[in-house]
Design a protein around this motif. Structure first.
Motif, short mmCIF file in Angstrom:
data_model
loop_
_atom_site.label_atom_id
_atom_site.label_comp_id
_atom_site.label_asym_id
_atom_site.label_seq_id
_atom_site.Cartn_x
_atom_site.Cartn_y
_atom_site.Cartn_z
N GLN A 105 0.82 -1.21 0.00
CA GLN A 105 0.00 0.00 0.00
C GLN A 105 0.85 1.27 0.00
O GLN A 105 1.10 1.88 1.03
CB GLN A 105 -0.95 0.00 1.20
CG GLN A 105 -1.97 -1.12 1.17
CD GLN A 105 -2.99 -1.00 2.28
OE1 GLN A 105 -2.73 -0.45 3.34
NE2 GLN A 105 -4.19 -1.53 2.04
N VAL A 153 1.03 5.17 -1.38
CA VAL A 153 0.06 6.20 -1.73
C VAL A 153 0.48 6.93 -3.01
O VAL A 153 1.62 7.39 -3.13
CB VAL A 153 -0.11 7.22 -0.59
CG1 VAL A 153 -1.15 8.27 -0.96
CG2 VAL A 153 -0.50 6.51 0.71
N PRO A 213 -6.31 8.25 1.57
CA PRO A 213 -4.94 8.38 2.11
C PRO A 213 -4.29 9.71 1.76
O PRO A 213 -4.40 10.19 0.63
CB PRO A 213 -4.20 7.19 1.48
CG PRO A 213 -5.07 6.68 0.39
CD PRO A 213 -6.45 7.10 0.67
N GLU A 222 -9.09 5.28 -1.67
CA GLU A 222 -8.00 4.33 -1.55
C GLU A 222 -7.96 3.31 -2.68
O GLU A 222 -6.89 2.82 -3.04
CB GLU A 222 -8.08 3.60 -0.20
CG GLU A 222 -9.35 2.80 0.01
CD GLU A 222 -9.46 2.23 1.42
OE1 GLU A 222 -8.53 2.44 2.22
OE2 GLU A 222 -10.48 1.59 1.72
N LEU A 266 -3.99 3.46 -3.80
CA LEU A 266 -2.99 2.59 -3.18
C LEU A 266 -2.42 1.62 -4.20
O LEU A 266 -3.18 0.93 -4.90
CB LEU A 266 -3.59 1.84 -2.00
CG LEU A 266 -4.05 2.71 -0.83
CD1 LEU A 266 -4.68 1.85 0.26
CD2 LEU A 266 -2.90 3.55 -0.26
#
Length: 526
Positions: free
Chosen positions: A85, A87, A446, A493, A497
């Motif tokens: 994950q 960003v 995020p 997300e 991600l």
């Protein structure tokens, strides 16, 4: 999404433009490339190779590796570290993400707002490419020049150095293979294809790039790569072209300090078949196998280079019901006079709509149109999850079908997980923020404060930024859609991600954000 322009007459011109910002027939060898290849000398540090697989996502990648369908990626995984994950930037569109990756800044500093946007300075819409319906209505030569030249040489902020420029100033070489954003300090000449004769395009386009520049049919490193740059192979915008040019550098021991190699084909597969699709990953792995084989063994490949495999954005499933999934912004903004794609923006126009799949910029180009009034119109659509505008120094956020608001600006008593401080007022649930003891924990969006702030300050003009909930896609006049497939662009997300796979080094970036990769890569080349 890297599909950049799809228009022209005759039909061949449309196909040509669909392949890359404007791919072209095989050009003469780039003299700067050839001189650089000949002058590369051995270096004490291991060369760093970045493989950017468009729309690479964690779940299908893991599944492909577990089933033995991605053995090259699995080998790097088994001999490295995996971060599922990382960003991305915002908007989650490739030109913006690539600009963040190369400069280590968000959009407020690098100034590339999205795949499509409106320049208040030039009073025109800017397209780096989009769908075929849009392509039939816009000025193709202008799009070509924006995508090939202006993106890198003008619109990408000159005050933000790219990693290629930074390495050049350190006396080190770098390479870019098939990447759309590539600005550096070495002069290169790209040749416009013969099919473009009769248009306003020049025969050659002068650009600056890294010491080694490969750009589909525009420029190549391996003189034998012509076969992968033909019309039936998207004029070079394919994994095989990228793999062959990268293998050429490895085989001839010409790898520079840093090589960025872009594998484009997974993106289109995911757009069409959805985020769970593995076929594009398997195809990228096959190209990567050819690269690793150049070393004689895959173990040697890991020993002799630092390998970094990454995605750029995720994608979110788009419902297969066209009427339900597609959110047309034009009815929402009546009775404002909306600028048309097929005509120059005029003084009579009041609003410009520039959708980037699951986000959009809405511009108030008439001084009599107030941004709060635009926001009120947009709030009628309850599928909009974020509606944001500037209000003095603050970013004011609301959503569809609500009267609640949230505002913020940099500085203040709240600190997030990246060490960024913020002044916050209003309802933080609008951005899914969890606030405890002046600490900010991000939820489904995020790094939303910095990423949204970047977009709101990315270029001149008065505009509203909107994003849409998962399952839906924003459209304006003739916008491309991905009904029953997948799309990206938003802060969610699912769009934001991406995985990061690292082999050949025990280090990692300061944070798991694409914006922090540049500094880490510079450290790896020392």
């Amino acid at each position: 999404m890297r599909t950049l322009m799809r228009k022209g007459t005759p039909l061949l011109w449309i196909v040509l433009l669909a392949a890359i910002v404007l791919s072209c027939s095989t050009p003469p060898r780039d003299q700067a490339n050839q001189q650089s290849i000949q002058s590369v000398t051995p270096r004490p540090a291991k060369p760093v190779i970045v493989i950017l697989i468009d729309s690479l996502m964690d779940e299908p990648l893991r599944k492909a590796m577990q089933q033995g369908r991605a053995p090259a990626l699995k080998h790097l995984y088994d001999n490295g570290r995996y971060f599922p994950q990382m960003v991305s930037s915002f908007p989650t569109m490739s030109v913006t993400i690539d600009s963040t990756f190369l400069t280590g800044t968000y959009t407020d500093q690098h100034h590339v707002p999205g795949l499509v946007w409106y320049s208040d300075k030039e009073k025109r819409m800017i397209f780096y490419g989009n769908g075929p319906k849009e392509a039939l209505k816009i000025n193709q030569p202008q799009v070509v020049m924006d995508a090939v030249y202006h993106l890198n040489q003008v619109q990408l902020n000159k005050r933000t150095k790219t990693i290629h420029e930074e390495l050049a100033e350190q006396g080190k070489q770098s390479a870019s293979i098939n990447a759309i954003v590539f600005r550096g300090k070495t002069n290169h000449i790209l040749r416009v294809p013969p099919v473009a004769k009769g248009t306003s395009l020049p025969e050659h386009i002068k650009v600056t790039g890294p010491s080694l520049l490969s750009y589909a049919a525009f420029a190549q490193l391996d003189p034998k790569n012509n076969r992968n740059a033909q019309v039936w192979k998207k004029y070079g915008l394919n994994n095989t072209f990228t793999a062959q040019d990268l293998a050429f550098l490895i085989r001839d021991k010409k790898l520079p300090a840093l090589t960025i190699a872009y594998f484009p084909e997974n993106d289109m597969t995911v757009h069409k078949k959805g985020p769970a699709e593995e076929a594009g990953i398997i195809k990228a792995d096959q190209a990567l196998q050819e690269v690793l084989n150049t070393y004689g063994s895959w173990d040697q490949a890991v020993k002799q280079a630092v390998w970094i495999v990454m995605g750029d954005s995720g994608q979110t499933t788009v419902l297969d019901d066209r009427q339900e999934a597609k959110i047309d912004l034009r009815p929402l903004l009546q009775p404002y006079r909306i600028a048309k794609l097929s005509e120059p923006v005029s003084k009579e126009d009041q609003v410009v709509i520039m959708p980037n799949e699951r986000m959009a910029y809405i511009y108030a180009i008439d001084s009599n149109v107030a941004l709060p009034a635009l926001v009120k119109q947009l709030q009628q659509e309850d599928k909009l999850d974020i509606i944001a505008r500037k209000a003095g120094q603050d970013i004011l956020v609301t959503a569809g079908n609500t009267t609640q608001t949230f505002s913020y600006r940099p500085g203040g008593k709240y600190i997030d997980e990246y060490g960024q401080t913020w002044h916050l007022t209003g309802n933080p649930e609008l951005l899914d923020l969890d606030l405890k003891s002046k600490r900010i924990q991000y939820g489904k969006y995020p790094d939303v404060l910095a990423r949204l702030y970047g977009a709101m300050h990315s270029h001149e003009g008065r505009y509203v930024v909107i994003t849409v909930k998962p399952g839906y896609e924003l459209v304006g006049e003739s916008s491309p859609t991905h009904i029953g497939g997948a799309a990206h662009g938003s802060l969610h997300e699912k769009d934001s991600l991406v995985p990061l796979l690292v082999s050949g080094t025990d280090t990692r970036p300061k944070t798991l954000r694409i914006v922090d990769l540049r500094d880490w890569l510079l450290q790896l080349t020392r």
